[in-house]
Design a protein around this motif. Structure first.
Motif, PDB file in Angstrom:
ATOM      1  N   ASN A 139      55.867  20.205  70.629  1.00  0.00           N
ATOM      2  CA  ASN A 139      56.755  21.335  70.913  1.00  0.00           C
ATOM      3  C   ASN A 139      57.193  21.253  72.370  1.00  0.00           C
ATOM      4  O   ASN A 139      56.469  21.690  73.269  1.00  0.00           O
ATOM      5  N   PRO A 140      58.370  20.681  72.619  1.00  0.00           N
ATOM      6  CA  PRO A 140      58.831  20.502  74.007  1.00  0.00           C
ATOM      7  C   PRO A 140      58.958  21.801  74.785  1.00  0.00           C
ATOM      8  O   PRO A 140      58.973  21.790  76.018  1.00  0.00           O
ATOM      9  N   LYS A 141      59.050  22.936  74.089  1.00  0.00           N
ATOM     10  CA  LYS A 141      59.243  24.210  74.781  1.00  0.00           C
ATOM     11  C   LYS A 141      57.942  24.796  75.333  1.00  0.00           C
ATOM     12  O   LYS A 141      57.980  25.671  76.205  1.00  0.00           O
ATOM     13  N   VAL A 142      56.801  24.370  74.829  1.00  0.00           N
ATOM     14  CA  VAL A 142      55.540  24.992  75.224  1.00  0.00           C
ATOM     15  C   VAL A 142      55.146  24.536  76.629  1.00  0.00           C
ATOM     16  O   VAL A 142      55.258  23.354  76.979  1.00  0.00           O
ATOM     17  N   HIS A 143      54.738  25.485  77.444  1.00  0.00           N
ATOM     18  CA  HIS A 143      54.239  25.142  78.771  1.00  0.00           C
ATOM     19  C   HIS A 143      52.812  24.607  78.667  1.00  0.00           C
ATOM     20  O   HIS A 143      52.046  24.989  77.777  1.00  0.00           O
ATOM     21  N   ARG A 144      52.454  23.748  79.634  1.00  0.00           N
ATOM     22  CA  ARG A 144      51.163  23.054  79.588  1.00  0.00           C
ATOM     23  C   ARG A 144      50.426  23.334  80.903  1.00  0.00           C
ATOM     24  O   ARG A 144      50.870  22.910  81.966  1.00  0.00           O
ATOM     25  N   LEU A 145      49.329  24.064  80.788  1.00  0.00           N
ATOM     26  CA  LEU A 145      48.623  24.603  81.957  1.00  0.00           C
ATOM     27  C   LEU A 145      47.273  23.915  82.130  1.00  0.00           C
ATOM     28  O   LEU A 145      46.536  23.717  81.168  1.00  0.00           O
ATOM     29  N   ILE A 146      46.952  23.550  83.359  1.00  0.00           N
ATOM     30  CA  ILE A 146      45.617  23.057  83.711  1.00  0.00           C
ATOM     31  C   ILE A 146      44.897  24.192  84.428  1.00  0.00           C
ATOM     32  O   ILE A 146      45.396  24.730  85.426  1.00  0.00           O
ATOM     33  N   ASN A 147      43.727  24.571  83.917  1.00  0.00           N
ATOM     34  CA  ASN A 147      42.989  25.712  84.451  1.00  0.00           C
ATOM     35  C   ASN A 147      41.771  25.244  85.233  1.00  0.00           C
ATOM     36  O   ASN A 147      40.924  24.517  84.701  1.00  0.00           O
TER      37      ASN A 147
ATOM     38  N   ALA B 168      52.583  29.226  76.326  1.00  0.00           N
ATOM     39  CA  ALA B 168      51.878  28.153  77.017  1.00  0.00           C
ATOM     40  C   ALA B 168      50.552  27.866  76.334  1.00  0.00           C
ATOM     41  O   ALA B 168      49.987  28.726  75.654  1.00  0.00           O
ATOM     42  N   TRP B 169      50.069  26.643  76.539  1.00  0.00           N
ATOM     43  CA  TRP B 169      48.712  26.265  76.134  1.00  0.00           C
ATOM     44  C   TRP B 169      47.966  25.757  77.354  1.00  0.00           C
ATOM     45  O   TRP B 169      48.505  24.971  78.141  1.00  0.00           O
ATOM     46  N   GLU B 170      46.763  26.245  77.514  1.00  0.00           N
ATOM     47  CA  GLU B 170      45.867  25.694  78.523  1.00  0.00           C
ATOM     48  C   GLU B 170      45.354  24.374  77.968  1.00  0.00           C
ATOM     49  O   GLU B 170      44.567  24.360  77.024  1.00  0.00           O
ATOM     50  N   ILE B 171      45.805  23.268  78.538  1.00  0.00           N
ATOM     51  CA  ILE B 171      45.489  21.967  77.942  1.00  0.00           C
ATOM     52  C   ILE B 171      44.078  21.510  78.264  1.00  0.00           C
ATOM     53  O   ILE B 171      43.452  20.809  77.468  1.00  0.00           O
ATOM     54  N   ILE B 172      43.564  21.902  79.429  1.00  0.00           N
ATOM     55  CA  ILE B 172      42.190  21.515  79.777  1.00  0.00           C
ATOM     56  C   ILE B 172      41.634  22.560  80.735  1.00  0.00           C
ATOM     57  O   ILE B 172      42.353  23.102  81.575  1.00  0.00           O
ATOM     58  N   ASN B 173      40.353  22.852  80.582  1.00  0.00           N
ATOM     59  CA  ASN B 173      39.720  23.928  81.348  1.00  0.00           C
ATOM     60  C   ASN B 173      38.557  23.402  82.172  1.00  0.00           C
ATOM     61  O   ASN B 173      37.694  22.680  81.657  1.00  0.00           O
TER      62      ASN B 173
END
Length: 570
Positions: A385-393, A349-354
């Protein structure tokens, strides 16, 4: 700035940004401030405290003046704010002194609750909400005033929330233990007696305080008992993430670090803060991040990268500060493609915005603009990368900063939203995120376990897995931190159960982790940080030092995972 309806199609003229050959931004969005501030002042509502506690106090969080408010004075938090029917803080003219909490302007809200820090001796000097048993309060007519007994309002509100929780859990098959039943009964008996006495009398305050004492203990015990009940009736969650950040890597022997880390965690977050990661635009210094990544993967630890964008001053280099909003969007697209493609499918996963909802916003971006940034990053990350999860923190679930920070602005309506509101804005705007993230540092909420999980449950309705992205509390002072001045000895009532020490840190960890683990919609819980003195919360690490000496919380967490498994349905 007033929150306005977000235009769901991302748009800004001339940005020239494409995702999978589709234009993401085309027509301009124009953000304007309302120049006319409506007069929403009504009559005055007063919550009058009666100090029946025996200790020296303080017994009620107060503030001397707005002029002195700043991070050093907050104590996260230390006084009163109003919240709406969804438990979201909003700016009002509420003020707290020893004479009482007074409010006459709820910024147009018809119904609201109040949140105060109040000393419940024997439990803690802790934040809690009065909401009139879920019916909320309304301001009197203009020119009139109404006075309520703060002690009684806090007691009846907490008893009501416990009552509703017990009813819900009983319907789900749970039964209270023999130890819990007396706490519930005493809560109700003292409250019933208090309700029979004139609220201005000290006896009413004393009875209310006794009811509140038992209801605070009961509320936490209800949540913990129900969690163990749920754990016992369900299968063991072997894919549940127990995680931590890797900030301690490089601060201690790498082999010692990875052995202690992998013995406890199956999830890790690696930070990519721009001042060290990208001192010059588009010049990337992956450095030991790649080393960490490979080492963690070799131990079968799932990894998350963070953050792709954070508008805080700490992580905004001068070259990014100089950019206009259209230029920020162009940069964000390039940056997202770079970091997501660098790690490929190996990054979970990537934290897209913090923390895009609060005052840490050096470029003064509007909430709608930050939603646009989140939407763009999510789209580019998915395309890359369609497989990567996208997290809002998000941080600061209490959101008391809405009240504290807004008076420093030159207009009344807030540019700041709560974390719950920001997630809602992203959801309604069609931001393609896959994980909702929420931080729960104890020192930033001073909420008990019952309030903490109830506030967090508001995120379940968005239908996405929730990660407790950062969580922690102190293990109390040490001789070294007191001598250095980094940790001041307590000069006020303890905030939770007793003064913080290693055992209490472990108690809090064990209970809140158990509650979170029992919720199927929560997929991860991540302690911050691993090793002292490199912890965000002073003395908040699970290791006492860089030599690898374990605190009680480390041992408790390791044993807790085995305990969950032994309780689970076979």
């Amino acid at each position: 700035m007033k929150r306005r309806e977000f235009i769901k199609k991302s748009a800004l003229a001339g940005a020239g940004i494409t995702v999978a050959s589709s234009t993401v931004l085309s027509a301009p969005l124009i953000f304007t401030k309302s120049k006319t501030i409506p007069n929403t002042e009504m009559g005055e509502l007063i919550f009058k405290p009666t100090f029946v506690q025996n200790g020296k106090g303080p017994h009620l969080g107060i503030i001397k003046s707005f002029d002195s408010v700043g991070p050093a004075e907050w104590d996260f938090p230390s006084w009163a704010f109003a919240s709406d029917t969804e438990w979201d803080a909003f700016y009002s003219n509420i003020f707290s002194t020893r004479d009482g909490i007074k409010i006459s302007d709820a910024n147009g809200k018809q119904k609201f609750g109040i949140n105060v820090r109040w000393n419940v001796e024997g439990f803690g000097y802790i934040y809690m909400t009065a909401d009139n048993e879920g019916e909320f309060y309304a301001l009197p007519e203009k020119g009139k005033h109404q006075t309520l007994n703060l002690n009684y309002e806090l007691a009846k509100s907490r008893a009501s929330r416990n009552r509703k929780r017990v009813k819900q859990f009983l319907e789900e098959g749970w039964e209270p233990s023999r130890d819990l039943k007396p706490l519930i009964d005493l809560t109700e008996e003292y409250l019933a007696d208090a309700s029979k006495i004139e609220q201005g009398e000290i006896k009413c305050a004393q009875l209310s305080q006794s009811s509140l004492y038992y209801s605070m203990w009961a509320g936490e015990k209800i949540e913990v008992e129900k969690s163990w009940y749920d754990i016992a009736k369900n299968k063991f969650r072997d894919k549940f993430f127990i995680g931590c950040d890797t900030k301690g890597f490089g601060k201690m022997d790498n082999e010692v670090f990875i052995n202690l880390f992998s013995d406890l965690f199956n999830y890790a977050t690696i930070t990519h803060y721009l001042p060290s990661f990208q001192k010059e635009e588009n010049v990337y210094t992956y450095g030991n991040r790649d080393e960490q990544f490979k080492l963690l993967k070799s131990k079968n630890i799932t990894v998350e990268g963070r953050p792709i964008f954070w508008a805080d001053e700490c992580c905004t280099p001068d070259w990014l500060m100089a950019k206009s909003f259209p230029e920020i969007l162009k940069y964000v697209e390039r940056h997202t493609r770079e970091v997501v493609s660098h790690y490929g499918d190996e990054m979970y996963a990537w934290e897209i915005i913090n923390e895009a909802h609060d005052f840490g916003n050096i470029q003064k971006l509007l909430p709608e603009q930050l939603v646009q940034i989140a939407k763009l990053i999510a789209d580019v990350a998915k395309n890359t990368n369609p497989k990567v999860h996208r997290l809002i923190n998000n941080c600061c679930i209490n959101a008391d900063y809405v009240q504290i920070w807004t008076p420093k602005e030159t207009y009344k309506s807030s540019q700041i939203v709560t974390p719950h509101q920001f997630i809602k804005m992203c959801y309604e705007a069609g931001v393609d995120f896959t994980i909702t993230g929420q931080q729960l540092y104890y020192q930033y909420t001073n909420r008990d376990l019952a309030d903490t999980i109830r506030m967090t449950e508001r995120l379940e309705k968005f239908g996405k897995p929730v990660q407790i992205t950062e969580i922690g509390t102190t293990s109390g002072p040490t001789k070294e931190t007191v001598a250095s001045g980094k940790y001041e000895l307590p000069n006020r009532p303890y905030s939770w159960h007793r003064e913080w020490d290693q055992e209490l840190q472990a108690d809090w960890l064990e209970q809140i982790y158990t509650i979170m683990y029992s919720k199927p919609w929560i997929e991860a819980i991540n302690w911050y940080d691993f090793v002292d003195p490199y912890s965000f919360i002073q003395n908040g690490g699970l290791l006492a030092d860089t030599e690898g000496n374990k605190k009680e919380a480390y041992n408790r967490l390791k044993n807790l995972k085995e305990k969950w498994q032994s309780y689970a349905k076979k």
